[in-house]
Design a protein around this motif. Structure first.
Motif, PDB file in Angstrom:
ATOM      1  N   MET A   1      22.930  20.450   3.001  1.00  0.00           N
ATOM      2  CA  MET A   1      21.952  19.616   3.681  1.00  0.00           C
ATOM      3  C   MET A   1      21.128  18.849   2.642  1.00  0.00           C
ATOM      4  SD  MET A   1      19.186  20.848   6.437  1.00  0.00           S
ATOM      5  CE  MET A   1      17.539  20.310   6.184  1.00  0.00           C
ATOM      6  N   MET A   2      21.018  17.563   2.806  1.00  0.00           N
ATOM      7  CA  MET A   2      20.258  16.735   1.874  1.00  0.00           C
ATOM      8  C   MET A   2      18.776  16.823   2.205  1.00  0.00           C
ATOM      9  SD  MET A   2      22.975  13.557   1.500  1.00  0.00           S
ATOM     10  CE  MET A   2      21.768  12.360   1.411  1.00  0.00           C
ATOM     11  N   GLU A   3      17.974  16.938   1.148  1.00  0.00           N
ATOM     12  CA  GLU A   3      16.528  17.008   1.327  1.00  0.00           C
ATOM     13  C   GLU A   3      15.927  15.620   1.411  1.00  0.00           C
ATOM     14  OE1 GLU A   3      14.987  19.181  -1.985  1.00  0.00           O
ATOM     15  OE2 GLU A   3      15.864  21.059  -1.340  1.00  0.00           O
ATOM     16  N   LYS A   4      14.813  15.528   2.126  1.00  0.00           N
ATOM     17  CA  LYS A   4      14.062  14.271   2.198  1.00  0.00           C
ATOM     18  C   LYS A   4      13.471  13.970   0.822  1.00  0.00           C
ATOM     19  CE  LYS A   4      10.055  12.272   4.588  1.00  0.00           C
ATOM     20  NZ  LYS A   4       9.266  11.711   3.559  1.00  0.00           N
ATOM     21  N   GLY A   5      13.521  12.716   0.414  1.00  0.00           N
ATOM     22  CA  GLY A   5      12.903  12.296  -0.837  1.00  0.00           C
ATOM     23  C   GLY A   5      11.478  11.834  -0.599  1.00  0.00           C
ATOM     24  N   TYR A   6      10.588  12.198  -1.481  1.00  0.00           N
ATOM     25  CA  TYR A   6       9.178  11.850  -1.358  1.00  0.00           C
ATOM     26  C   TYR A   6       8.777  10.812  -2.394  1.00  0.00           C
ATOM     27  CZ  TYR A   6       8.923  15.835   1.754  1.00  0.00           C
ATOM     28  OH  TYR A   6       9.118  16.697   2.801  1.00  0.00           O
ATOM     29  N   VAL A   7       7.588  10.244  -2.215  1.00  0.00           N
ATOM     30  CA  VAL A   7       7.055   9.235  -3.131  1.00  0.00           C
ATOM     31  C   VAL A   7       5.900   9.861  -3.911  1.00  0.00           C
ATOM     32  CG1 VAL A   7       5.942   6.979  -3.327  1.00  0.00           C
ATOM     33  CG2 VAL A   7       7.726   7.337  -1.611  1.00  0.00           C
ATOM     34  N   HIS A   8       6.021   9.849  -5.236  1.00  0.00           N
ATOM     35  CA  HIS A   8       4.997  10.375  -6.142  1.00  0.00           C
ATOM     36  C   HIS A   8       4.313   9.194  -6.828  1.00  0.00           C
ATOM     37  CE1 HIS A   8       7.432  14.274  -7.028  1.00  0.00           C
ATOM     38  NE2 HIS A   8       8.034  13.619  -6.051  1.00  0.00           N
ATOM     39  N   ILE A   9       3.029   9.355  -7.133  1.00  0.00           N
ATOM     40  CA  ILE A   9       2.318   8.389  -7.977  1.00  0.00           C
ATOM     41  C   ILE A   9       1.584   9.165  -9.055  1.00  0.00           C
ATOM     42  CG2 ILE A   9       0.472   6.673  -8.117  1.00  0.00           C
ATOM     43  CD1 ILE A   9       1.142   5.837  -5.287  1.00  0.00           C
ATOM     44  N   TYR A  10       1.761   8.713 -10.306  1.00  0.00           N
ATOM     45  CA  TYR A  10       1.003   9.226 -11.444  1.00  0.00           C
ATOM     46  C   TYR A  10       0.173   8.051 -11.948  1.00  0.00           C
ATOM     47  CZ  TYR A  10       4.740  12.693 -11.131  1.00  0.00           C
ATOM     48  OH  TYR A  10       5.638  13.629 -10.674  1.00  0.00           O
ATOM     49  N   THR A  11      -1.142   8.126 -11.736  1.00  0.00           N
ATOM     50  CA  THR A  11      -2.027   7.009 -12.050  1.00  0.00           C
ATOM     51  C   THR A  11      -3.263   7.517 -12.783  1.00  0.00           C
ATOM     52  OG1 THR A  11      -3.003   4.988 -11.128  1.00  0.00           O
ATOM     53  CG2 THR A  11      -3.268   7.005  -9.831  1.00  0.00           C
ATOM     54  N   GLY A  12      -4.213   6.637 -13.049  1.00  0.00           N
ATOM     55  CA  GLY A  12      -5.459   7.002 -13.719  1.00  0.00           C
ATOM     56  C   GLY A  12      -5.513   6.468 -15.140  1.00  0.00           C
ATOM     57  N   ASN A  13      -6.661   6.654 -15.785  1.00  0.00           N
ATOM     58  CA  ASN A  13      -6.830   6.116 -17.132  1.00  0.00           C
ATOM     59  C   ASN A  13      -6.494   7.133 -18.220  1.00  0.00           C
ATOM     60  OD1 ASN A  13      -9.021   7.823 -17.021  1.00  0.00           O
ATOM     61  ND2 ASN A  13     -10.503   6.336 -17.769  1.00  0.00           N
ATOM     62  N   SER A 145      -3.483   2.027  -9.685  1.00  0.00           N
ATOM     63  CA  SER A 145      -2.684   2.071  -8.456  1.00  0.00           C
ATOM     64  C   SER A 145      -3.528   1.566  -7.289  1.00  0.00           C
ATOM     65  CB  SER A 145      -2.213   3.492  -8.176  1.00  0.00           C
ATOM     66  OG  SER A 145      -1.377   3.502  -7.047  1.00  0.00           O
ATOM     67  N   PRO A 146      -3.018   0.602  -6.530  1.00  0.00           N
ATOM     68  CA  PRO A 146      -3.794   0.083  -5.396  1.00  0.00           C
ATOM     69  C   PRO A 146      -3.892   1.115  -4.271  1.00  0.00           C
ATOM     70  CG  PRO A 146      -1.620  -0.933  -5.471  1.00  0.00           C
ATOM     71  CD  PRO A 146      -1.728  -0.084  -6.695  1.00  0.00           C
ATOM     72  N   ASP A 147      -4.948   1.002  -3.492  1.00  0.00           N
ATOM     73  CA  ASP A 147      -5.186   1.942  -2.392  1.00  0.00           C
ATOM     74  C   ASP A 147      -4.028   1.999  -1.406  1.00  0.00           C
ATOM     75  OD1 ASP A 147      -7.650   2.647  -3.454  1.00  0.00           O
ATOM     76  OD2 ASP A 147      -8.778   1.265  -2.167  1.00  0.00           O
ATOM     77  N   TRP A 148      -3.423   0.850  -1.089  1.00  0.00           N
ATOM     78  CA  TRP A 148      -2.327   0.835  -0.119  1.00  0.00           C
ATOM     79  C   TRP A 148      -1.132   1.654  -0.605  1.00  0.00           C
ATOM     80  CZ3 TRP A 148       2.381  -0.990  -1.623  1.00  0.00           C
ATOM     81  CH2 TRP A 148       2.416  -1.883  -2.699  1.00  0.00           C
ATOM     82  N   LEU A 149      -0.906   1.661  -1.938  1.00  0.00           N
ATOM     83  CA  LEU A 149       0.209   2.415  -2.491  1.00  0.00           C
ATOM     84  C   LEU A 149      -0.117   3.911  -2.501  1.00  0.00           C
ATOM     85  CD1 LEU A 149       3.022   2.108  -3.655  1.00  0.00           C
ATOM     86  CD2 LEU A 149       1.996   1.732  -5.906  1.00  0.00           C
ATOM     87  N   ILE A 150      -1.354   4.249  -2.797  1.00  0.00           N
ATOM     88  CA  ILE A 150      -1.792   5.646  -2.755  1.00  0.00           C
ATOM     89  C   ILE A 150      -1.651   6.183  -1.331  1.00  0.00           C
ATOM     90  CG2 ILE A 150      -3.853   7.121  -2.918  1.00  0.00           C
ATOM     91  CD1 ILE A 150      -4.595   5.463  -5.445  1.00  0.00           C
ATOM     92  N   GLU A 151      -2.005   5.369  -0.360  1.00  0.00           N
ATOM     93  CA  GLU A 151      -1.888   5.771   1.042  1.00  0.00           C
ATOM     94  C   GLU A 151      -0.425   6.021   1.414  1.00  0.00           C
ATOM     95  OE1 GLU A 151      -2.998   6.943   4.718  1.00  0.00           O
ATOM     96  OE2 GLU A 151      -4.384   6.474   3.101  1.00  0.00           O
ATOM     97  N   LYS A 152       0.473   5.213   0.881  1.00  0.00           N
ATOM     98  CA  LYS A 152       1.910   5.316   1.176  1.00  0.00           C
ATOM     99  C   LYS A 152       2.533   6.572   0.568  1.00  0.00           C
ATOM    100  CE  LYS A 152       6.189   3.640   1.770  1.00  0.00           C
ATOM    101  NZ  LYS A 152       6.729   4.309   2.931  1.00  0.00           N
ATOM    102  N   ALA A 153       2.011   7.019  -0.566  1.00  0.00           N
ATOM    103  CA  ALA A 153       2.611   8.118  -1.325  1.00  0.00           C
ATOM    104  C   ALA A 153       2.432   9.467  -0.639  1.00  0.00           C
ATOM    105  CB  ALA A 153       1.998   8.162  -2.720  1.00  0.00           C
ATOM    106  N   ASP A 154       3.332  10.384  -0.989  1.00  0.00           N
ATOM    107  CA  ASP A 154       3.263  11.759  -0.500  1.00  0.00           C
ATOM    108  C   ASP A 154       2.560  12.670  -1.500  1.00  0.00           C
ATOM    109  OD1 ASP A 154       5.009  11.438   1.927  1.00  0.00           O
ATOM    110  OD2 ASP A 154       6.402  10.769   0.364  1.00  0.00           O
TER     111      ASP A 154
END
Length: 178
Positions: A1-13, A145-154
């Motif tokens: 069974m294939m697992e769902k892929g998630y979206v990660h963001i690594y951001t910050g200064n 990272s823009p807010d819209w992208l952070i909202e999209k991420a898991d």
């Protein structure tokens, strides 16, 4: 069974965003997964890009493939028309790889920098991410990272600088910082 892929963001200064993504790539490849890395803005082959030679898919591990879509950093200049062209071409390639189902992990390194400097448009990035194969894991790195992208991420990690030896005049060191 294939697992769902998630979206990660690594951001910050803080330091370590690309390093975290490359750590994910190594972990994935060591478990037999295939990894595509698209590096925006960057054109220099840093030491971490050498992992591509170690993970070529021929030694029982997964494959790591790295492509760069930049003409250098913007520390001492403003982005040029060439920077926009390279980023747009890179995103088009990454979008195809995201939908292909060929890659278990796709890393979009410094994508948020390309967005911040208007090398890429929100709609094109959203379309690429929304079109990814269901089982493809995506990691996005970069400051601002823009807010819209952070909202999209898991998963979002905000790396904050508390103290850095750069402020004491210590430049990037081979094998440690680059």
């Amino acid at each position: 069974m294939m697992e769902k892929g998630y979206v990660h963001i690594y951001t910050g200064n803080g330091k370590g965003k690309t390093t975290a993504a490359f750590g994910l790539a190594v972990r994935a490849a060591c478990s037999g997964k295939n990894v595509f890395i698209g590096q925006f803005v960057k054109s220099m082959k840093y030491n971490e890009t050498k992992i591509e030679k170690l993970f070529d898919g021929s030694n029982g591990f997964g494959k790591i493939e790295i492509h760069q879509y930049g003409s250098g950093c913007f520390i001492d200049r403003n982005p040029a028309e060439l920077d926009v062209k390279l980023a747009e071409e890179g995103l088009a390639i990454c979008a195809k790889e995201l939908t292909s189902g060929k890659w278990d992990v796709v890393i979009l390194d410094e994508l948020t920098i390309a967005l911040y400097f208007n090398l890429l448009q929100r709609k094109a990035v959203e379309t690429a991410i929304n079109s990814k194969a269901e089982n493809t894991e995506v990691a996005i790195t970069g400051r601002y990272s823009p807010d819209w992208l952070i909202e999209k991420a898991d998963l979002v990690t905000d790396m904050q600088e508390v103290k850095h030896y750069y402020t004491q005049g210590v430049l990037s060191r081979d094998g440690i910082d680059r």
